[in-house]
Design a protein around this motif. Structure first.
Motif, PDB file in Angstrom:
ATOM      1  N   TYR A  86      71.435  83.450   4.438  1.00 34.16           N
ATOM      2  CA  TYR A  86      73.048  82.987   4.083  1.00 34.16           C
ATOM      3  C   TYR A  86      74.057  83.498   4.915  1.00 34.16           C
ATOM      4  O   TYR A  86      75.323  83.384   4.528  1.00 34.16           O
ATOM      5  CB  TYR A  86      73.015  83.129   2.589  1.00 34.16           C
ATOM      6  CG  TYR A  86      72.034  82.395   1.684  1.00 34.16           C
ATOM      7  CD1 TYR A  86      71.140  81.575   2.340  1.00 34.16           C
ATOM      8  CD2 TYR A  86      72.113  82.587   0.549  1.00 34.16           C
ATOM      9  CE1 TYR A  86      70.456  80.722   1.427  1.00 34.16           C
ATOM     10  CE2 TYR A  86      71.388  81.877  -0.556  1.00 34.16           C
ATOM     11  CZ  TYR A  86      70.437  80.944   0.044  1.00 34.16           C
ATOM     12  OH  TYR A  86      69.753  80.103  -0.641  1.00 34.16           O
ATOM     13  N   GLN A 101      64.323  77.598  -2.158  1.00 33.55           N
ATOM     14  CA  GLN A 101      65.429  76.951  -1.308  1.00 33.55           C
ATOM     15  C   GLN A 101      64.907  76.115  -0.111  1.00 33.55           C
ATOM     16  O   GLN A 101      65.127  75.035   0.229  1.00 33.55           O
ATOM     17  CB  GLN A 101      66.259  78.166  -0.600  1.00 33.55           C
ATOM     18  CG  GLN A 101      67.160  77.409   0.358  1.00 33.55           C
ATOM     19  CD  GLN A 101      68.596  77.163   0.085  1.00 33.55           C
ATOM     20  OE1 GLN A 101      68.776  77.132  -1.273  1.00 33.55           O
ATOM     21  NE2 GLN A 101      69.380  76.705   0.851  1.00 33.55           N
ATOM     22  N   THR A 102      63.711  76.626   0.535  1.00 38.61           N
ATOM     23  CA  THR A 102      62.894  75.875   1.372  1.00 38.61           C
ATOM     24  C   THR A 102      62.279  74.401   0.838  1.00 38.61           C
ATOM     25  O   THR A 102      62.364  73.547   1.500  1.00 38.61           O
ATOM     26  CB  THR A 102      61.734  76.665   2.106  1.00 38.61           C
ATOM     27  OG1 THR A 102      62.338  77.855   2.554  1.00 38.61           O
ATOM     28  CG2 THR A 102      60.763  75.780   2.936  1.00 38.61           C
ATOM     29  N   TYR A 103      61.988  74.632  -0.619  1.00 33.41           N
ATOM     30  CA  TYR A 103      61.443  73.215  -0.852  1.00 33.41           C
ATOM     31  C   TYR A 103      62.826  72.377  -1.481  1.00 33.41           C
ATOM     32  O   TYR A 103      62.448  71.307  -1.736  1.00 33.41           O
ATOM     33  CB  TYR A 103      60.561  73.581  -2.221  1.00 33.41           C
ATOM     34  CG  TYR A 103      59.434  74.090  -1.917  1.00 33.41           C
ATOM     35  CD1 TYR A 103      58.349  73.431  -1.204  1.00 33.41           C
ATOM     36  CD2 TYR A 103      58.890  75.215  -2.544  1.00 33.41           C
ATOM     37  CE1 TYR A 103      57.122  73.891  -0.838  1.00 33.41           C
ATOM     38  CE2 TYR A 103      57.629  75.606  -2.102  1.00 33.41           C
ATOM     39  CZ  TYR A 103      56.765  74.949  -1.370  1.00 33.41           C
ATOM     40  OH  TYR A 103      55.663  75.608  -1.224  1.00 33.41           O
ATOM     41  N   SER A 138      61.345  80.637  -0.969  1.00 34.92           N
ATOM     42  CA  SER A 138      60.444  79.331  -0.744  1.00 34.92           C
ATOM     43  C   SER A 138      61.109  78.406  -1.631  1.00 34.92           C
ATOM     44  O   SER A 138      61.025  77.248  -1.433  1.00 34.92           O
ATOM     45  CB  SER A 138      58.992  79.941  -1.278  1.00 34.92           C
ATOM     46  OG  SER A 138      59.118  80.165  -2.627  1.00 34.92           O
ATOM     47  N   ILE A 178      61.764  66.669   3.758  1.00 36.85           N
ATOM     48  CA  ILE A 178      60.456  66.520   2.990  1.00 36.85           C
ATOM     49  C   ILE A 178      60.480  64.857   2.579  1.00 36.85           C
ATOM     50  O   ILE A 178      59.408  64.408   2.717  1.00 36.85           O
ATOM     51  CB  ILE A 178      60.297  67.242   1.630  1.00 36.85           C
ATOM     52  CG1 ILE A 178      60.646  68.666   2.073  1.00 36.85           C
ATOM     53  CG2 ILE A 178      59.262  67.122   0.863  1.00 36.85           C
ATOM     54  CD1 ILE A 178      60.627  69.811   1.075  1.00 36.85           C
ATOM     55  N   ASN A 226      66.858  81.748   5.167  1.00 34.95           N
ATOM     56  CA  ASN A 226      67.565  81.851   3.971  1.00 34.95           C
ATOM     57  C   ASN A 226      68.096  83.223   3.789  1.00 34.95           C
ATOM     58  O   ASN A 226      67.873  84.002   2.681  1.00 34.95           O
ATOM     59  CB  ASN A 226      66.782  81.725   2.720  1.00 34.95           C
ATOM     60  CG  ASN A 226      66.026  80.252   2.919  1.00 34.95           C
ATOM     61  OD1 ASN A 226      66.645  79.209   3.263  1.00 34.95           O
ATOM     62  ND2 ASN A 226      64.580  80.097   2.522  1.00 34.95           N
ATOM     63  N   ILE A 242      72.050  73.222   2.980  1.00 28.82           N
ATOM     64  CA  ILE A 242      70.651  73.381   3.508  1.00 28.82           C
ATOM     65  C   ILE A 242      69.552  72.991   2.794  1.00 28.82           C
ATOM     66  O   ILE A 242      68.558  72.652   3.259  1.00 28.82           O
ATOM     67  CB  ILE A 242      70.465  74.993   4.057  1.00 28.82           C
ATOM     68  CG1 ILE A 242      71.542  75.129   5.055  1.00 28.82           C
ATOM     69  CG2 ILE A 242      69.079  75.174   4.583  1.00 28.82           C
ATOM     70  CD1 ILE A 242      71.390  76.626   5.721  1.00 28.82           C
ATOM     71  N   ALA A 243      69.677  73.321   1.508  1.00 30.65           N
ATOM     72  CA  ALA A 243      68.672  72.923   0.474  1.00 30.65           C
ATOM     73  C   ALA A 243      68.536  71.196   0.701  1.00 30.65           C
ATOM     74  O   ALA A 243      67.234  70.745   0.544  1.00 30.65           O
ATOM     75  CB  ALA A 243      69.054  73.175  -0.810  1.00 30.65           C
ATOM     76  N   ASN A 282      66.406  70.290   3.597  1.00 31.09           N
ATOM     77  CA  ASN A 282      65.195  70.533   3.229  1.00 31.09           C
ATOM     78  C   ASN A 282      64.442  69.425   2.453  1.00 31.09           C
ATOM     79  O   ASN A 282      63.536  68.944   2.676  1.00 31.09           O
ATOM     80  CB  ASN A 282      64.890  71.797   2.660  1.00 31.09           C
ATOM     81  CG  ASN A 282      65.190  72.995   3.598  1.00 31.09           C
ATOM     82  OD1 ASN A 282      65.043  72.771   4.921  1.00 31.09           O
ATOM     83  ND2 ASN A 282      65.274  74.125   2.845  1.00 31.09           N
ATOM     84  N   ARG A 283      65.497  68.994   1.450  1.00 29.07           N
ATOM     85  CA  ARG A 283      64.629  68.073   0.749  1.00 29.07           C
ATOM     86  C   ARG A 283      64.834  66.668   1.519  1.00 29.07           C
ATOM     87  O   ARG A 283      63.680  65.802   1.342  1.00 29.07           O
ATOM     88  CB  ARG A 283      66.206  67.599  -0.277  1.00 29.07           C
ATOM     89  CG  ARG A 283      65.237  67.655  -1.910  1.00 29.07           C
ATOM     90  CD  ARG A 283      66.169  68.023  -2.716  1.00 29.07           C
ATOM     91  NE  ARG A 283      67.596  67.509  -2.841  1.00 29.07           N
ATOM     92  CZ  ARG A 283      68.749  68.416  -3.009  1.00 29.07           C
ATOM     93  NH1 ARG A 283      68.494  69.604  -3.249  1.00 29.07           N
ATOM     94  NH2 ARG A 283      70.020  67.860  -2.949  1.00 29.07           N
TER      95      ARG A 283
END
Ligand code: SF4
Ligand code: FES
Lengths: 251, 220
Positions: free
Chosen positions: A221, B182-184, B180, A244, A219, A236-237, A240-241
């Motif tokens: 950027y 942003q990682t989530y 963290s 998950i 992160n 990117i967010a 990740n979502r």
């Protein structure tokens, strides 16, 4: 008004599998209306006349749409003019007498083929893991058969702007391909046509990205700053979502 | 992709890194800071806090075990990620960072290692250190207040060590919190992000609060 300038180039020269080094060449009488690649064409003509092997660099459309071109110029990918590919960078941005250092896009996953040309097929391999919709769609369907919210369509189009140039990888302090992969994953995650393969797509593409030795996103950027198409870290967010959710069996 | 490969994927490892960090932040750092602040209110307050903490031994041990697990996971993942990243971004001769790349982000491995060194030193300083006894409202208890005082008074080197390492905490947290998030998968924009601002304020605010304790003990 265009004018002519002279530059001193330091260019990375390398043959595959050999050690490379910077060589210095003079670029004389360069028209400021020329693009960066046209400047290299002029230099290559002179090198050829002198019996020196021309500098190898990649290009195709020269209109900023194909993603072929790209080098690190004076420490910045594509020469750091916001939203500009190297082929669209013009010599008016340079000063007479300036030193210009040209290095290939570097990443362990992008081995040098020759001089400024690197092997970016890793990005294609990531696409091959799911950067497509595999249902047969037949003829172009009637417009508006599948209603899509305007914001969704726009966000998907923004993500689809990625031309796969690899600047994000070369600019990332970790050599990560997250921006590229996230753009591709987003493009399909945002549209109903991409939904049936959504979970498997994100898992497979991330797995391929890791397997090929691209780094991990921390992160920072840098990718988004370097991207000639303005792909945002919002993707990117979303990646990740998606990752998950796919692993929790939620999509 | 099996769950195991998912966990050891780039995003999986970062999720573990973020989660273990967040556990330490929420279950350890915040309560620890709350307790420390009581030091500023004098010996009775601080010693009684320590006394009550001792009554809660099972919970404390539970938290300690959780912290031990979290820090191990955090460090293993950090090493794996950093090493993989070093390998992935090799041999760049001319690449320059943009102003986008914050100092805090760049210093994560360094601040992380500094914090680890600090934790070891801190445990030796206070946890595994013989404490004098005192009586509080007729009950015999440890005089932790006097111990903290004695560890800093007349020892500027020790003070500087503590304050310096809190600067590392400030750097680490200010990047860690927003990163963290942003990682989530919650978007943290590049520019004008409230999350980035809050992350910096909380990170540096906590570091400063921790740093006040040794300074206070030193000048008292
Ligand atoms: S995200 Fe941007 S920088 Fe990266 S490959 Fe796509 S267009 Fe190039
Ligand atoms: S040559 Fe096609 S984008 Fe530059």
């Amino acid at each position: 008004m265009s004018k002519q300038i002279n530059l001193t180039l330091k260019v990375w020269r390398q043959n595959r599998g050999e050690e490379g080094k910077f060589e210095t060449y003079e670029a004389k009488n360069i028209d400021t209306d020329a693009s960066f690649l046209e400047m290299l064409d002029v230099v290559n003509d002179e090198l050829t006349l002198k019996g020196i092997e021309p500098i190898a660099f990649e290009h195709d459309c020269r209109e900023g749409i194909c993603g072929c071109c790209g080098s690190t110029v004076n420490g910045k990918t594509h020469g750091s003019h916001e939203r500009t590919t190297l082929c669209q960078l013009h010599m008016r941005h340079f000063e007479d007498g300036q030193n210009v250092v040209i290095e290939p896009f570097r990443a362990t996953a992008f081995p040098v083929i020759k001089d400024l040309i690197v092997d970016r097929s890793g990005l294609d391999e990531i696409i091959a893991e799911g950067g497509y919709v595999s249902v047969k769609t037949g003829n172009a369907p009637e417009a508006s058969t599948t209603p899509i919210k305007k914001e969704m369509a726009e966000a998907a189009m923004d993500a689809a702007e990625c031309i796969g140039c690899g600047a994000c990888v070369a600019a990332c302090p970790n050599g990560s391909a997250m921006l590229f992969t996230s753009a591709k994953v987003s493009q399909y995650a945002l549209l109903p046509q991409g939904h049936p393969e959504r979970a498997q797509r994100v898992k497979n593409m991330v797995a391929k990205m890791d397997e090929l030795g691209f780094g991990n996103c921390s992160n920072e950027y840098e990718c988004a700053v370097s991207c000639p198409k303005g792909i945002d870290v919002k993707n990117i967010a979303r990646l990740n979502r998606e990752f998950i959710k796919a692993n929790l069996g939620k999509n | 992709m099996s769950i195991k490969t998912s966990i050891l994927s780039s995003i999986g490892q970062k999720l573990l890194l973020a989660t273990s960090g967040l556990i330490m932040f929420l279950l350890f750092l915040i309560p620890h800071m709350g307790g420390n602040v009581l030091f500023l209110f004098g010996p009775d307050m601080f010693n009684s806090y320590a006394h009550h903490l001792h009554q809660l031994v099972p919970i404390v041990i539970g938290i300690e075990l959780l912290m031990l697990t979290s820090i191990s996971v955090h460090m293993i993942m950090a090493f794996r990620v950093v090493l993989a990243n070093r390998k992935a971004a090799d041999k760049r001769h001319t690449l320059k960072s943009s102003k986008e790349r914050s100092l805090a982000a760049r210093l994560m491995p360094v601040s992380g290692i500094m914090i680890f060194i600090f934790i070891v030193k801190h445990l030796l300083d206070f946890k595994f250190y013989e404490k004098a006894k005192t009586t509080l409202h007729g009950v015999e208890t440890y005089d932790v207040y006097a111990m903290v005082l004695s560890r800093f008074q007349g020892d500027p080197v020790h003070l500087v060590f503590y304050v310096l390492f809190m600067v590392a905490v400030g750097f680490h947290l200010s990047h860690a919190l927003q990163s963290s998030i942003q990682t989530y998968g919650i978007y943290v924009p590049r520019e004008g992000s409230k999350i980035k601002l809050i992350s910096a304020v909380v990170g540096w605010g906590m570091a400063a609060t921790f740093a006040i304790i040794p300074i206070f003990a030193f000048i008292k």
